[in-house]
Design a protein around this motif. Structure first.
Motif, short mmCIF file in Angstrom:
data_model
loop_
_atom_site.label_atom_id
_atom_site.label_comp_id
_atom_site.label_asym_id
_atom_site.label_seq_id
_atom_site.Cartn_x
_atom_site.Cartn_y
_atom_site.Cartn_z
N UNK A 139 22.89 112.53 -100.80
CA UNK A 139 23.70 111.85 -99.80
C UNK A 139 25.18 112.15 -99.97
N UNK A 140 25.67 112.16 -101.20
CA UNK A 140 27.11 112.26 -101.43
C UNK A 140 27.61 113.69 -101.61
N UNK A 141 26.81 114.57 -102.17
CA UNK A 141 27.25 115.94 -102.41
C UNK A 141 26.43 116.94 -101.58
N UNK A 142 25.11 116.79 -101.62
CA UNK A 142 24.24 117.74 -100.94
C UNK A 142 24.47 117.80 -99.44
N UNK A 143 24.77 116.65 -98.83
CA UNK A 143 24.97 116.64 -97.38
C UNK A 143 26.18 117.47 -96.98
N UNK A 144 27.25 117.36 -97.75
CA UNK A 144 28.45 118.16 -97.45
C UNK A 144 28.16 119.65 -97.59
N UNK A 145 27.43 120.03 -98.64
CA UNK A 145 27.07 121.44 -98.83
C UNK A 145 26.13 121.92 -97.72
N UNK A 146 25.20 121.07 -97.31
CA UNK A 146 24.28 121.43 -96.24
C UNK A 146 25.02 121.63 -94.93
N UNK A 147 25.96 120.76 -94.62
CA UNK A 147 26.74 120.89 -93.39
C UNK A 147 27.57 122.17 -93.40
N UNK A 148 28.08 122.54 -94.58
CA UNK A 148 28.85 123.78 -94.69
C UNK A 148 27.96 125.00 -94.45
N UNK A 149 26.75 124.98 -94.99
CA UNK A 149 25.82 126.09 -94.77
C UNK A 149 25.45 126.24 -93.31
N UNK A 150 25.21 125.12 -92.63
CA UNK A 150 24.74 125.16 -91.24
C UNK A 150 25.87 125.25 -90.23
N UNK A 151 27.12 125.15 -90.68
CA UNK A 151 28.25 125.20 -89.76
C UNK A 151 28.42 123.95 -88.95
N UNK A 152 27.96 122.81 -89.48
CA UNK A 152 28.09 121.57 -88.73
C UNK A 152 29.50 121.00 -88.80
N UNK A 153 30.25 121.33 -89.83
CA UNK A 153 31.61 120.84 -89.99
C UNK A 153 31.67 119.38 -90.40
N UNK A 208 29.90 116.95 -88.18
CA UNK A 208 28.45 116.91 -88.41
C UNK A 208 28.09 116.00 -89.56
N UNK A 209 28.88 116.08 -90.65
CA UNK A 209 28.66 115.17 -91.78
C UNK A 209 28.78 113.73 -91.32
N UNK A 210 29.82 113.46 -90.51
CA UNK A 210 30.02 112.11 -90.01
C UNK A 210 28.86 111.62 -89.16
N UNK A 211 28.30 112.52 -88.33
CA UNK A 211 27.19 112.13 -87.47
C UNK A 211 25.94 111.81 -88.28
N UNK A 212 25.66 112.64 -89.28
CA UNK A 212 24.48 112.39 -90.12
C UNK A 212 24.66 111.09 -90.92
N UNK A 213 25.85 110.88 -91.47
CA UNK A 213 26.11 109.64 -92.20
C UNK A 213 26.03 108.43 -91.28
N UNK A 214 26.48 108.61 -90.04
CA UNK A 214 26.37 107.51 -89.08
C UNK A 214 24.91 107.17 -88.81
#
Length: 420
Positions: free
Chosen positions: A250-264, A267-273
């Motif tokens: 949740x705290x680290x992997x999500x940011x790395x995943x968003x960077x890989x997929x180009x969500x920016x 995108x992190x904010x939307x998934x956390x929401x």
């Protein structure tokens, strides 16, 4: 202040959401939780402005160390002196410390080590404060209302996450870090008179002398009590495994995943929401219903099924689908967490509730944050998908272990007594 003996006096008959005593506690907790969020926004901004990115990272991580080292001792303190006193003292210390730093910021730019010292102070206070916060609900309402109180507490946590960050950003925009720190201090100050007005039950052990027992012996008593308890012992294993499997992604992997997929960042904010909405939904469910039947089975099953969602997040290519999966994960894992906290409150003897709460929160609040570098390192070597999968397997193991425990599988939340 009037106190009652919670072992001899019947629990309040009115629902928790209509109990003025509970609502005063909830108001104080809301102000304190929002203040926490504002504080960490202000601290991160001041650290970035005062040092390098690496130094800013140290400032933000330094509070985890005293939490990990002192959390169990905080449970002893809560049981020995009463959770209400510890919570009031903790908010008072945080209020004074934050206002002091805000005043220093008005006259000069602080060094990064001053900010690190402030983070360390908060970590020490949190180690005492958090077990007391967890122990307090069992002292202000009846056992039949504790699940509802945990639902209300979950809603406050979601509210604080939604309100705290924008409020901290607004304070920084209006007057820099000093203003944001002052806002946090004001919120801590607001919680104090509300806490003073909260009535707590008095344990029989508090009426007599405490004797010459040391803190170490009391801690040992608490750990032995948990180890021998047919529900609390397996529950602690489930909580520890679930936190270790969930916090890193949740705290680290999500940011790395968003960077890989180009969500920016959006995108992190939307998934956390999505996750926050799901967790808020589970908290609302408990608030409205007050209890769920077969709580032990539901707790373990939602943990195991939620693990599937955690693994799936690493393999869905589209952002909207990932947000939908996060919504489901939040609903399931949020229910796991709320039921865990409610069972700890209802199954623990009130004399041990601080130590039980401390052990329950040790992994998620003290140990799990220290695994962030390991999560990032593993993702850098093997990629995010294997890391998410391994984390999901850990969460699934927690659920399966719980289902294999006869005591936890049979655990039930108490029913509120009927009103006369």
């Amino acid at each position: 202040m009037t106190t009652t003996d919670i072992r001899e006096t019947p629990a309040p008959e009115k629902p928790a959401h209509r109990d003025g005593n509970v609502l005063r506690w909830l108001g104080a907790y809301s102000a304190s939780a929002i203040g926490d969020n504002v504080f960490y926004i202000a601290l991160s901004w001041a650290a970035i402005q005062s040092g390098s990115p690496a130094q800013a990272g140290v400032v933000m991580a330094v509070s985890a160390v005293p939490r990990a080292l002192l959390m169990l001792g905080g449970g002893v303190v809560a049981d020995r002196f009463g959770p209400r006193r510890v919570v009031i003292g903790g908010d008072a210390v945080r209020c004074v410390a934050v206002f002091a730093v805000a005043g220093l910021l008005l006259g000069a730019s602080p060094g990064v080590w001053l900010l690190a010292a402030l983070g360390f102070v908060f970590g020490v206070v949190d180690a005492l404060f958090m077990p007391a916060v967890g122990a307090l609900p069992a002292r202000i309402t009846g056992r039949g209302q504790l699940a509802r109180v945990q639902g209300m507490r979950g809603l406050v946590i979601r509210l604080a996450n939604v309100v705290g960050a924008p409020l901290g950003g607004l304070g920084i925009a209006l007057g820099g870090s000093a203003t944001a720190f002052a806002v946090a201090g004001l919120l801590f100050a607001v919680s104090l008179p509300l806490l003073v007005g909260v009535r707590v039950g008095k344990l029989p052990a508090e009426a007599g002398p405490q004797g010459a027992r040391t803190a170490w012996s009391e801690l040992g008593d608490g750990l032995r009590y948990i180890r021998r308890h047919r529900i609390l012992a397996p529950l602690m294993v489930v909580v520890a495994l679930a936190d270790l499997g969930f916090v890193g992604p949740l705290n680290i992997g999500l940011t790395l995943l968003a960077d890989e997929r180009g969500w920016g960042a959006s995108g992190v904010g939307l998934v956390l929401a999505g996750f926050g909405a799901g967790a808020g939904g589970s908290a609302l469910l408990l608030t409205v219903r007050g209890r769920l039947p077969r709580a032990g089975v539901v707790l373990c099953a939602t943990c195991a099924v939620g693990a599937v969602g955690i693994a799936a997040m690493a393999y869905v290519p589209r952002l909207p689908v990932a947000a939908g999966v996060a919504l489901l994960v939040g609903l399931l894992v949020g229910l796991t967490g709320a039921l865990s906290a409610a069972l700890m409150q209802t199954e623990a003897d009130p004399a041990y509730i601080g130590r039980v709460t401390a052990v329950g929160g040790l992994v998620s609040l003290g140990v799990a944050p220290l695994t962030y570098p390991l999560t990032g390192w593993a993702a850098g070597i093997w990629g995010t998908a294997p890391v998410f999968t391994a984390s999901a397997a850990t969460c699934a193991l927690a659920g399966v272990y719980g289902l294999c425990s006869r005591g936890l599988r049979a655990a039930e939340l108490p029913t509120a007594p009927p009103r006369p």
